[in-house]
Each structure stands twice: as C-alpha cells, then as structure tokens.
Scaffold this active site. Structure first.
Site, mmCIF file in Angstrom:
data_model
loop_
_atom_site.group_PDB
_atom_site.id
_atom_site.type_symbol
_atom_site.label_atom_id
_atom_site.label_comp_id
_atom_site.label_asym_id
_atom_site.label_seq_id
_atom_site.Cartn_x
_atom_site.Cartn_y
_atom_site.Cartn_z
ATOM 1 N N ASP A 1 10.853 0.551 -10.713
ATOM 2 C CA ASP A 1 9.675 0.004 -11.661
ATOM 3 C C ASP A 1 9.540 0.863 -12.974
ATOM 4 O O ASP A 1 8.983 0.404 -13.776
ATOM 5 C CB ASP A 1 8.414 0.232 -10.957
ATOM 6 C CG ASP A 1 8.077 -0.921 -9.621
ATOM 7 O OD1 ASP A 1 8.678 -2.185 -10.159
ATOM 8 O OD2 ASP A 1 7.398 -0.841 -8.735
ATOM 9 N N VAL B 1 2.236 -3.680 -11.596
ATOM 10 C CA VAL B 1 3.623 -4.435 -11.599
ATOM 11 C C VAL B 1 3.921 -5.420 -10.420
ATOM 12 O O VAL B 1 3.770 -5.280 -9.251
ATOM 13 C CB VAL B 1 4.668 -3.342 -11.001
ATOM 14 C CG1 VAL B 1 6.156 -3.761 -11.223
ATOM 15 C CG2 VAL B 1 4.489 -2.064 -11.623
ATOM 16 N N ASN C 1 2.661 -7.698 -7.801
ATOM 17 C CA ASN C 1 1.563 -7.660 -6.904
ATOM 18 C C ASN C 1 1.022 -6.372 -6.480
ATOM 19 O O ASN C 1 -0.120 -6.219 -6.127
ATOM 20 C CB ASN C 1 2.010 -8.159 -5.378
ATOM 21 C CG ASN C 1 3.488 -7.618 -4.965
ATOM 22 O OD1 ASN C 1 4.485 -7.692 -5.826
ATOM 23 N ND2 ASN C 1 3.704 -6.720 -3.985
ATOM 24 N N TYR C 2 1.652 -5.211 -7.091
ATOM 25 C CA TYR C 2 1.389 -3.698 -6.709
ATOM 26 C C TYR C 2 0.599 -3.157 -8.118
ATOM 27 O O TYR C 2 0.687 -3.328 -9.088
ATOM 28 C CB TYR C 2 2.337 -3.041 -6.415
ATOM 29 C CG TYR C 2 2.459 -2.628 -4.622
ATOM 30 C CD1 TYR C 2 3.487 -3.396 -4.035
ATOM 31 C CD2 TYR C 2 1.717 -1.573 -4.181
ATOM 32 C CE1 TYR C 2 3.547 -3.095 -2.672
ATOM 33 C CE2 TYR C 2 1.946 -1.230 -3.003
ATOM 34 C CZ TYR C 2 2.881 -2.153 -2.078
ATOM 35 O OH TYR C 2 2.999 -1.663 -0.757
ATOM 36 N N TYR D 1 -0.115 0.904 -9.152
ATOM 37 C CA TYR D 1 0.293 2.221 -8.909
ATOM 38 C C TYR D 1 -0.706 3.146 -9.873
ATOM 39 O O TYR D 1 -0.672 2.809 -10.913
ATOM 40 C CB TYR D 1 1.707 2.679 -9.183
ATOM 41 C CG TYR D 1 2.588 1.858 -8.332
ATOM 42 C CD1 TYR D 1 2.968 2.622 -7.137
ATOM 43 C CD2 TYR D 1 3.347 0.794 -8.841
ATOM 44 C CE1 TYR D 1 3.867 1.857 -6.080
ATOM 45 C CE2 TYR D 1 4.339 0.238 -7.735
ATOM 46 C CZ TYR D 1 4.629 0.527 -6.725
ATOM 47 O OH TYR D 1 5.451 -0.039 -5.751
ATOM 48 N N HIS E 1 8.705 -1.577 3.828
ATOM 49 C CA HIS E 1 9.346 -1.146 2.744
ATOM 50 C C HIS E 1 8.983 0.283 2.522
ATOM 51 O O HIS E 1 8.139 0.933 3.209
ATOM 52 C CB HIS E 1 9.059 -2.103 1.551
ATOM 53 C CG HIS E 1 7.302 -2.022 1.329
ATOM 54 N ND1 HIS E 1 6.729 -2.760 1.967
ATOM 55 C CD2 HIS E 1 6.678 -1.210 0.478
ATOM 56 C CE1 HIS E 1 5.401 -2.554 1.663
ATOM 57 N NE2 HIS E 1 5.550 -1.811 0.774
ATOM 58 N N HIS F 1 8.455 3.307 -0.575
ATOM 59 C CA HIS F 1 8.085 3.500 -2.268
ATOM 60 C C HIS F 1 8.710 5.013 -2.424
ATOM 61 O O HIS F 1 8.217 5.659 -1.829
ATOM 62 C CB HIS F 1 6.563 3.507 -2.557
ATOM 63 C CG HIS F 1 6.042 2.077 -2.129
ATOM 64 N ND1 HIS F 1 5.727 1.287 -3.101
ATOM 65 C CD2 HIS F 1 5.352 1.557 -0.852
ATOM 66 C CE1 HIS F 1 4.995 0.300 -2.556
ATOM 67 N NE2 HIS F 1 4.899 0.524 -1.463
ATOM 68 N N ASP G 1 18.345 27.261 -17.821
ATOM 69 C CA ASP G 1 17.135 26.377 -18.206
ATOM 70 C C ASP G 1 17.163 25.250 -17.015
ATOM 71 O O ASP G 1 17.731 24.315 -17.289
ATOM 72 C CB ASP G 1 17.323 25.854 -19.486
ATOM 73 C CG ASP G 1 15.993 25.280 -20.063
ATOM 74 O OD1 ASP G 1 14.987 24.949 -19.337
ATOM 75 O OD2 ASP G 1 16.208 24.886 -21.106
#
Ligand code: CU
Length: 650
Positions: free
Chosen positions: A312, A393, A395-396, A398, A446, A448, A596
């Site tokens: 995404d 995004v 259907n979802y 966040y 699923h 994420h 670094d």
C-alpha cells in the site's frame, strides 16, 4: 476547538520555505511539473508518479541556522505512458535546471489510473461499460454496470512472460443493491478483468465461473440503522488555556520534545529531527522516521485470490490516500490540523486539507507512589502528544499514530479498520482459508505487515545496535538456588547478522547505543526498540510473496545510512519479481558498529477474520515502542508538576 485563524495556524502551503526539510509547497510542485514538461524532452504523454523534496544531506540540515540559504531540489518520477518508459529526474528549483534525467528500464511506477484527459472516476466508468465485462455481468444477472464497484489491485508477479513490460492491474468487483449501500456485501466472485493501465483497456475478462451473489445487505452507515443505543452521555475534552505545544512552520515543540512534521505521497507522515531537551540542550534521538513499506498478503489459493498481496505504500502511495480529518469524529479536543501539498498524475498541485491531526491526550498515570510509613502520596498524570493521519485504501482504513510521552518514550501505532476484503462462496460451502462473515460472504485469512524506517541518531550520528535477551543463569557456586537471571547483549556487528526476529520468551529487545556518550553510571546511552504484537508470515518459504516482501521475514533489520535506501521492498515494488530493497542492500555485508545506522522495524498483524469484523471492523491496534534505556540519568519526568493539590503532599 478548531483553530480558526487559518492563515497563521495552518501549515501555509504557499509560503516560501524556512527550513531545508520543509515539504514542497504547492508553488514548488507546480514549478517542478512545469520544468519537467517544458525542459525535459520526455514527450507529451507524461504521468507524474512522484514529486517530492530531495532532502539535503544531513550535514546541511544539522548545521542549518535560520537565515541560511536553502537550496531546493526535487526528486521526480514520470511515466511516458505512450512510450511505456519510466524516468527519474532531479530538478534544481533555484537554477531551474534538470540535474538528472534517467530512464529506468524494467520497473513499473506506483498505481496511476487514466491519462491526461481521464481521471479515476472516468476510468472506472469506462471499464465498467466494456462490452465483454457487461456480458460477464449479465451472466450473473447484473444488468446495471453503474452499480458495480471495481477496485483495481496490483497483479503481483508470478513470472508470467505475457505480463512482462506491461503496466497491469486486476479488477476486484462487487455490486451495490442500491447506489448508497455497502457494495462490499455483494462480491462478484470469479470475475476479475485485467487492465492495461498504459492503454486504458481491458485486456482480458477472467471468468472463473458464476457464483451466486450473496443475498444479504451489510450496511453500517447511520442511514441504515433503525435504532441507536440511548444511554451515551456527552464527553468533552477542553483545554481552557489551549494546548501545550508550540508550532512554528513545520516545527513542533512540546514538553521538552522537538520535532519536524513532513509528509510524502508514498510514506504519508514523516517525522524529522526528533530530540528531547535535557538539562538545557536538545539531545537528538531520531533523524527521520516514517513508514517505509507495508504489504497485505492473503492466504486463499482459489481462483486468482492468491495474487492478492498489495504494497500500500510502494504500489499505491499511502500518503495520497489520506483522509481530510474531521473534528469530533477523527479527533477530539483541542486539535491542530496540518494541510499537505500533493499532486495529481498530471503534475498539478493538489491540497489535502486537515491531512494531519495533532493534539494532546491525557494518558492516565505517569508515575505514582504512596509512602505508607509517612502516609504521603505523589501522583503525576501522563499526557502524550499525538500526531496522526488516516488513509483509505479500497476497503480498508489505516490510521498511523505517533505518540510522544513526557518520560521520553515514543510509540508508533497503526489502527486498522474499514471493511474486510470480501469474496463469495456458493450456498452451503465452508471456506478453509477464511471465515464466513455473512451468508455466502467469505473474508480470507491475511496479514498486514508494516516496516518503519528509523534513521537513528541517539546523542549523535554514530550508533551501534545490540540485541538484548534475558537469560537464565546456570546453577553454579554463585547461583546455588537457580533463581538468577541476567541480560545477554549481542552487538550486531555487520549486515550478515543484521536481520533479527522477536523472541517474547527471552523478552528480547534491541538497544540503539552511542558508545561515545555516557550516562550518570558511566554506561553508553541508549534507546531501545521494544516489540509489540508481532508475527512471521505463514506463507510457504517458496511462495512468491516471500521474495517480493522479504522484509516480512525479519523484524529488525539494521543497515548503515544510505540516502538511496529508503523503502524496505525497493523503489518500485509494483509487478517486481522480488529481491529488491533490504536483502539486496544487505548482501554487501557492511559494517554496523559505531556507524550512522538505520533500524528498519517490521511488525505484522495476523488477521483471521471474525464475525465481529463484519460489516465494518472495530479498530485493531498494532505497533511498537521506542523507549529511553539509560539515555537519561534518572526518570526525566520528575519535573512534571502535580495536576492539583490533591495529587501530592504539596
Ligand atoms: Cu485485516
């Protein structure tokens, strides 16, 4: 309270910049696109995938003082969709020169739908009325294509030679019962057209066979509810003297914290130069922190559901999916909003109002002790600064939340809500790799995954990372009773050892340490990365996604800083076969001691859908913490005052 004086209180998108890290203004975006169109000689048919500030070198930023000249360079990715060629450019806005223009072969840009005349809405309408698609709808008894919803999904990369070099997407389809209802309740199973996004045509209507459309509504909108609970009394958050933060341009100061807010189309929120004031000086902790990539791989093998694995950030652009937030809904209390400057695929600047929300929250008890012997109690209330944005995004939803605490701690949290991705099954069939959330509606298993890139700077740029486990001491003359346990610190010396996984049974964490800065006890100072919920992929090790999103396979990745290494799955994950990003860079086995360093933290949320996730999911929370661990000489929040006479023996 909404800040009403917009000119002085919202991020002024038109204003010239006053810091080298300020995001591009609308004017700068416009100027950049004009320069590309008029000077780059890349043809007329250009779509803009990226227009973002090319951040100046750290030396320039860290030595900057107000009034210094600020050079503004811009990084651009454009696609000539007729010639099917992608170019990276670097533009100097001061000299109006094109510093670099390079054709990048063999990669695809993030999603862009349409062309110079047609935006996404028109594109979707055109696709829905393709005669082959309409015919497939009619086979399913769907006679009105305007009630159909097509969500274009990335096609992934399963080595199909016919797909090579083409810019493609798969349409996932649903049908609404009426124009305003929840279309995700009625998946059109087995029908998934393939789109050529450069030619804006359907190249193939994949039809895996007709499955009946699920019969029930799945409406969550207020207009569909017949009854609301009636026992909810009002709650109001008031700060009669206003919030405790001070905002100057993109710089925020709050409770000894100082930081800068940035934003990109790809990453969304970016937090720069995070530091905490200690004994009169601001001590740096993180130079730059942002979501570097995310991916949602699905676990169903049927039809073409196995191709569902969407990045995404890199394939879609989580920043461009952000909502305009609303007071009283998304945010409660004394809110400070920031607008952000983005762009459309034609390179025209666009303004997203209220994309970032910042406010303070009461967070319960900060610390407390009752001295029973003398009958005295001291209690301090905790408060946190919240900086957030929410993206939709498909259907979802966040929500991305950064929390800063008065004790020097930082939390990063993702809130997952919205609608689970739905498919259909014939009546009476039970899914193996998902949950029936309504009659004939299956939500597939699923995960994420999120990767946050933390360019660390704990008291300076040279840091080292230790893995810290708690271990049982062996029984010995010193541990006769076997009760002893201690910590075991292991330096991550080079990239060969730079991929680590969580281990809750050894209470594992990672300590980012500065050997040249010592605390009160003479030990090197450090901040620790403390895991929250986490998981590893359940996909087979040979599955395509394991290579495309290798960042899922470790939780902590450590690299030395390189300005070109920004995104965990590489610059162009769209249709990429895999192997780019972290595994590729780390194969050179660079040294990590006193460097670094950049820490890339991956966390996964395993989603086995529940009935309670339907038709809209209650928020699920996932994230991790970044906490001082021997960075301060004592509890840095001793000086937080009691909130009232009753909270201390004052
Ligand atoms: Cu989920």
């Amino acid at each position: 309270m909404v800040v009403e004086d917009k000119a002085s209180n919202q991020l002024d998108l038109q204003k010239s910049t006053d810091h080298p890290l300020d995001p591009l203004t609308l004017e700068e975006i416009k100027k950049t696109a004009t320069l590309v169109k008029t000077k780059a000689n890349l043809g007329e048919h250009l779509l803009f995938e990226t227009i973002m500030l090319k951040e100046p070198p750290k030396d320039v930023v860290l030595s900057f003082t107000p009034g210094d000249f600020i050079s503004r360079n811009v990084f651009v990715v454009v696609l000539n969709y007729k010639e099917e060629k992608l170019y990276e450019l670097e533009i100097c806005l001061d000299s109006e020169e094109i510093i670099k223009s390079e054709h990048i072969p063999g990669v695809q840009p993030a999603f862009m739908f349409g062309d110079l005349e047609m935006d996404f809405g028109q594109w979707e309408t055109k696709m829905k009325h393709d005669p082959r698609f309409v015919e497939a709808l009619e086979k399913r008894g769907i006679t009105d294509p305007d009630l159909v919803m097509i969500d274009p999904w990335p096609i992934s990369n399963f080595g199909n030679k016919e797909e090579e070099g083409k810019r493609l997407a798969i349409g996932r389809c649903w049908v609404r019962r009426e124009p305003g209802d929840n279309g995700y309740a009625r998946p059109i199973e087995g029908l998934s057209p393939i789109f050529d996004l450069n030619k804006n045509v359907i190249t193939e209507v994949q039809d895996f066979g007709v499955v009946p459309i699920p019969p029930e509504d799945g409406n969550y909108a207020a207009k569909y509810q017949t009854q609301f609970r009636t026992d909810l009394k009002p709650i109001e958050i008031t700060q009669p003297e206003g919030p405790s933060f001070v905002v100057n341009g993109n710089e925020v100061k709050w409770q000894k914290w100082s930081l800068r807010i940035g934003y990109t189309k790809r990453e969304g929120l970016v937090i720069h130069t995070i530091g905490y004031e200690d004994e009169g000086r601001v001590r740096p902790i993180i130079y730059r922190a942002a979501l570097s990539e995310m991916v949602v791989p699905y676990g169903d093998p049927t039809n073409d559901h196995y191709k569902k694995q969407v990045f995404d950030a890199g394939e879609v652009g989580i920043g461009r999916c952000a909502n305009s937030l609303e007071l009283g809904c998304d945010c409660l209390g004394e809110i400070r909003y920031f607008d952000v400057a983005l762009f459309d695929m034609r390179g025209d600047p666009t303004e997203l109002k209220n994309a970032i929300c910042m406010h303070e929250e009461d967070y319960g008890i900060l610390w407390k002790h009752t001295d029973n012997k003398i009958g005295e109690t001291e209690t301090r209330r905790s408060r946190r600064l919240v900086i957030s944005s929410i993206a939709t995004v498909g259907n979802y939803e966040y929500g991305f939340f950064w929390y800063f605490y008065q004790d020097g701690g930082i939390d990063y949290e993702v809130k997952l809500t919205g609608i689970v991705n739905s498919s259909a099954l014939p009546p009476g069939v039970k899914p193996k790799n998902g949950t029936l959330v309504a009659p004939q509606v299956v939500a597939h298993n699923h995960q994420h995954y999120f990767n946050v890139r933390l360019d660390m700077m704990v008291d300076g740029r040279e840091n080292s990372v230790y893995e810290v486990d708690t271990v049982t001491d062996p029984i010995s003359d010193e541990n006769v009773h076997g009760n002893a346990f201690s910590i075991q610190k292991t330096l991550i010396e080079n990239e060969k050892d730079g991929v680590r996984v969580v281990d809750p049974f050894s209470a594992r964490y990672w300590s980012v340490t500065n050997h040249s800065s010592k605390n009160y006890m003479g030990e090197p100072v450090s901040y620790k990365i403390a895991p929250g919920e986490n998981v590893l992929p359940f996909h087979h090790r040979d599955a395509v996604i394991m290579k495309r999103a290798a960042f899922m396979t470790g939780h902590v990745w450590v690299t030395p800083f390189n300005a070109d290494e920004m995104y965990a799955a590489g610059n162009y994950p769209q249709q990429h076969a895999g192997g780019d990003g972290l595994p590729k860079w780390m194969s050179s086995n660079r040294d990590l001691k006193d460097q670094d360093v950049v820490v890339w933290y991956t966390f996964g949320h395993n989603h086995i859908p529940r009935l309670e996730d339907w038709p809209v999911m209650p928020v699920a929370y996932t994230g991790f913490s970044i906490k001082p661990s021997g960075f301060f000489d004592r509890n840095p929040a001793l000086d937080v005052p009691p909130s009232g006479d009753h909270c201390c023996e004052c």
